[in-house]
Scaffold this motif. Structure first.
Motif, PDB file in Angstrom:
ATOM      1  N   VAL A 162       0.837  -1.204   0.000  1.00 61.14           N
ATOM      2  CA  VAL A 162       0.000   0.000   0.000  1.00 61.14           C
ATOM      3  C   VAL A 162       0.873   1.256   0.000  1.00 61.14           C
ATOM      4  O   VAL A 162       0.602   2.226  -0.720  1.00 61.14           O
ATOM      5  CB  VAL A 162      -0.950  -0.006   1.216  1.00 61.14           C
ATOM      6  CG1 VAL A 162      -1.677   1.329   1.345  1.00 61.14           C
ATOM      7  CG2 VAL A 162      -1.965  -1.150   1.089  1.00 61.14           C
ATOM      8  N   ALA A 163       1.942   1.240   0.801  1.00 64.02           N
ATOM      9  CA  ALA A 163       2.839   2.403   0.854  1.00 64.02           C
ATOM     10  C   ALA A 163       3.467   2.667  -0.513  1.00 64.02           C
ATOM     11  O   ALA A 163       3.544   3.817  -0.965  1.00 64.02           O
ATOM     12  CB  ALA A 163       3.918   2.174   1.907  1.00 64.02           C
ATOM     13  N   SER A 174      13.594  -0.508   0.182  1.00 62.87           N
ATOM     14  CA  SER A 174      13.673  -0.131   1.588  1.00 62.87           C
ATOM     15  C   SER A 174      14.008   1.354   1.678  1.00 62.87           C
ATOM     16  O   SER A 174      15.078   1.773   1.222  1.00 62.87           O
ATOM     17  CB  SER A 174      14.749  -0.948   2.316  1.00 62.87           C
ATOM     18  OG  SER A 174      14.310  -2.256   2.567  1.00 62.87           O
ATOM     19  N   GLU A 175      13.098   2.127   2.245  1.00 63.27           N
ATOM     20  CA  GLU A 175      13.348   3.558   2.443  1.00 63.27           C
ATOM     21  C   GLU A 175      13.968   3.743   3.825  1.00 63.27           C
ATOM     22  O   GLU A 175      13.298   4.100   4.795  1.00 63.27           O
ATOM     23  CB  GLU A 175      12.054   4.343   2.302  1.00 63.27           C
ATOM     24  CG  GLU A 175      11.457   4.261   0.888  1.00 63.27           C
ATOM     25  CD  GLU A 175      10.213   5.120   0.733  1.00 63.27           C
ATOM     26  OE1 GLU A 175       9.328   5.034   1.624  1.00 63.27           O
ATOM     27  OE2 GLU A 175      10.139   5.861  -0.241  1.00 63.27           O
ATOM     28  N   VAL A 176      15.254   3.474   3.889  1.00 63.71           N
ATOM     29  CA  VAL A 176      15.961   3.464   5.171  1.00 63.71           C
ATOM     30  C   VAL A 176      15.873   4.828   5.842  1.00 63.71           C
ATOM     31  O   VAL A 176      16.139   5.859   5.222  1.00 63.71           O
ATOM     32  CB  VAL A 176      17.433   3.071   4.959  1.00 63.71           C
ATOM     33  CG1 VAL A 176      18.180   3.048   6.294  1.00 63.71           C
ATOM     34  CG2 VAL A 176      17.532   1.712   4.275  1.00 63.71           C
ATOM     35  N   GLY A 177      15.485   4.817   7.132  1.00 58.73           N
ATOM     36  CA  GLY A 177      15.416   6.046   7.907  1.00 58.73           C
ATOM     37  C   GLY A 177      14.060   6.718   7.933  1.00 58.73           C
ATOM     38  O   GLY A 177      13.827   7.612   8.750  1.00 58.73           O
ATOM     39  N   LEU A 179       9.894   7.127   8.520  1.00 51.12           N
ATOM     40  CA  LEU A 179       9.014   6.735   9.628  1.00 51.12           C
ATOM     41  C   LEU A 179       8.421   5.355   9.390  1.00 51.12           C
ATOM     42  O   LEU A 179       8.381   4.510  10.301  1.00 51.12           O
ATOM     43  CB  LEU A 179       7.896   7.774   9.793  1.00 51.12           C
ATOM     44  CG  LEU A 179       6.840   7.449  10.860  1.00 51.12           C
ATOM     45  CD1 LEU A 179       7.465   7.361  12.248  1.00 51.12           C
ATOM     46  CD2 LEU A 179       5.715   8.482  10.834  1.00 51.12           C
ATOM     47  N   GLY A 180       7.958   5.114   8.159  1.00 47.58           N
ATOM     48  CA  GLY A 180       7.390   3.817   7.836  1.00 47.58           C
ATOM     49  C   GLY A 180       8.385   2.684   8.008  1.00 47.58           C
ATOM     50  O   GLY A 180       8.020   1.582   8.433  1.00 47.58           O
ATOM     51  N   ASP A 184       7.495  -0.219  10.637  1.00 50.16           N
ATOM     52  CA  ASP A 184       7.412  -1.586  10.121  1.00 50.16           C
ATOM     53  C   ASP A 184       8.401  -2.496  10.834  1.00 50.16           C
ATOM     54  O   ASP A 184       8.056  -3.628  11.216  1.00 50.16           O
ATOM     55  CB  ASP A 184       7.682  -1.575   8.615  1.00 50.16           C
ATOM     56  CG  ASP A 184       7.526  -2.951   7.997  1.00 50.16           C
ATOM     57  OD1 ASP A 184       6.412  -3.496   8.053  1.00 50.16           O
ATOM     58  OD2 ASP A 184       8.510  -3.480   7.444  1.00 50.16           O
ATOM     59  N   GLY A 185       9.631  -2.014  11.048  1.00 53.84           N
ATOM     60  CA  GLY A 185      10.630  -2.826  11.723  1.00 53.84           C
ATOM     61  C   GLY A 185      10.264  -3.134  13.162  1.00 53.84           C
ATOM     62  O   GLY A 185      10.418  -4.276  13.626  1.00 53.84           O
ATOM     63  N   ILE A 186       9.757  -2.129  13.875  1.00 56.00           N
ATOM     64  CA  ILE A 186       9.368  -2.333  15.273  1.00 56.00           C
ATOM     65  C   ILE A 186       8.190  -3.294  15.375  1.00 56.00           C
ATOM     66  O   ILE A 186       8.172  -4.198  16.232  1.00 56.00           O
ATOM     67  CB  ILE A 186       9.023  -0.984  15.933  1.00 56.00           C
ATOM     68  CG1 ILE A 186      10.290  -0.121  16.062  1.00 56.00           C
ATOM     69  CG2 ILE A 186       8.389  -1.195  17.308  1.00 56.00           C
ATOM     70  CD1 ILE A 186      10.030   1.295  16.517  1.00 56.00           C
TER      71      ILE A 186
END
Length: 371
Positions: A162-163, A174-177, A179-180, A184-186
């Motif tokens: 969706v994103a 992967s949009e490192v850094g 918010l998403g 997502d990682g947490i």
């Protein structure tokens, strides 16, 4: 049991064989697609060297023009670094299913109130319910829990889909850094933690048995008895020709140790997997000042496909799928005992190959700038 064990074994064996053949088939066609058709990430290049001033891409034919499966649901259309490192189930099964669900429900276009982060938070709730069910003694209930955890993994794919659709991004990235990325990682970490706690509580309340097989104690000293481990028929003591089986419960510290070692593999696998996705993306996708032909040649090489293919097998999602299958088949302890050390060997091999390849890629593409 939800059905007779023999019937369950036959069904699971057939499904497993079908999935393995399907994934091998898709891997083969993914490699052929990369070798023979344009790759999106190399089409828009701002700065190229004189070597590539007349052409921005090695290949000229679009894959979309020859495939009969729409690219909206086709996992082969937009290969990226991350797509090559995502596990088979998520890439080839859950990915297309997410696209189909999105098209049917219009999640990314019409349900704008439903954000990717909300989906991520919801699959944490699903994981908590599944973890509670995992603690139950009934195998049928634990199988329901595994179904819930597979739904959680599907939702984990859906939030990313969706994103990307709302940002009009083609292919996995992967949009490192962002918010998403952190949400997502947490949420993934919380879901996996819930699953491991559920398994720990089940094994604590229903500990597997271990024992020693040999001749009677009165004849053979205890230290000469042969150790055995088993999670099946735990209520039975078998008498063999060579002697007697003495079965005792596996102590809680041992259970914690085995689960802790497996969890350590999950953590290290996740850290390494994300590290190499970031590194490969930085060198091959994001640094457009590097020579496009060298980057594309590297991306389409068999060496790079093999190196990224290792992470399809040892990434954390693959671990979860295999663990889920073990729980479903009531072989949880057998599986954990089998891989709690050996899994680290696979990780070391994948890391060593990736480190070697990263240095080679950097030396290749950076040398073009020096030249």
């Amino acid at each position: 049991m939800m059905w007779p064990s023999s019937q369950a074994s036959k069904i699971l064996t057939i499904l497993f064989i079908i999935v393995v053949i399907y994934c091998m088939y898709m891997d083969t066609f993914l490699f052929l697609r990369i070798k023979n058709y344009k790759i999106d990430i190399f089409e828009r290049v701002e700065n190229v060297t004189q070597e590539t001033s007349t052409s921005q891409s090695i290949k000229s034919q679009n894959y979309e023009d020859v495939t009969w499966i729409p690219c909206t649901i086709n996992p082969l259309c937009h290969p990226t670094v991350k797509a090559l490192m995502v596990d088979h189930i998520n890439h080839y099964i859950y990915g297309p299913l997410c696209a189909i669900v999105d098209i049917g429900l219009g999640v990314s276009e019409r349900m704008l109130f439903l954000t990717p982060n909300m989906i991520s938070l919801f699959h944490v709730f699903v994981a908590c319910v599944g973890a509670k069910l995992l603690t139950c003694q009934s195998l049928a209930v634990r199988r329901v829990a595994i179904v819930l955890f597979q739904i959680r993994m599907f939702l984990d794919d859906l939030d990313g889909h969706v994103a990307r659709e709302r940002k009009h991004i083609k292919g996995e990235r992967s949009e490192v850094g962002s918010l998403g990325y952190w949400v997502d990682g947490i949420c993934d970490s919380l879901g996996v933690t819930a699953m491991m706690i559920g398994i720990l509580m089940y094994l604590k309340n229903n500990p597997p048995r271990r024992g020693y097989k040999g001749t009677p104690v009165s004849i053979l000293p205890y230290h000469q008895l042969k150790e055995i481990n088993s999670s099946e028929d735990i209520e039975k003591d078998h008498t063999a020709e060579i002697g007697i089986s003495y079965k005792t419960k596996v102590p809680l510290p041992k259970i914690i140790q085995v689960i802790g070692l497996f969890s350590g593999q999950m953590v290290l696998s996740s850290l390494a997997w994300n590290r190499y996705i970031d590194m490969y993306q930085d060198v091959l996708e994001n640094c457009t000042e590097y020579d496009v032909v060298r980057r594309e040649t590297t991306f389409m090489s068999g060496k790079f496909f093999f190196a990224t293919g290792l992470w399809r097998i040892v990434n954390p999602h693959s671990y979860l799928h295999v663990l889920s299958l073990a729980v479903f088949c009531d072989k949880t302890w057998t599986f954990l005992k089998a891989v709690h050390y050996s899994g680290y060997v696979c990780l070391v091999i994948a890391v060593a190959i990736s480190e070697y390849l990263v240095e080679n890629i950097r030396s290749l593409v950076v040398s073009s700038m020096d030249g």
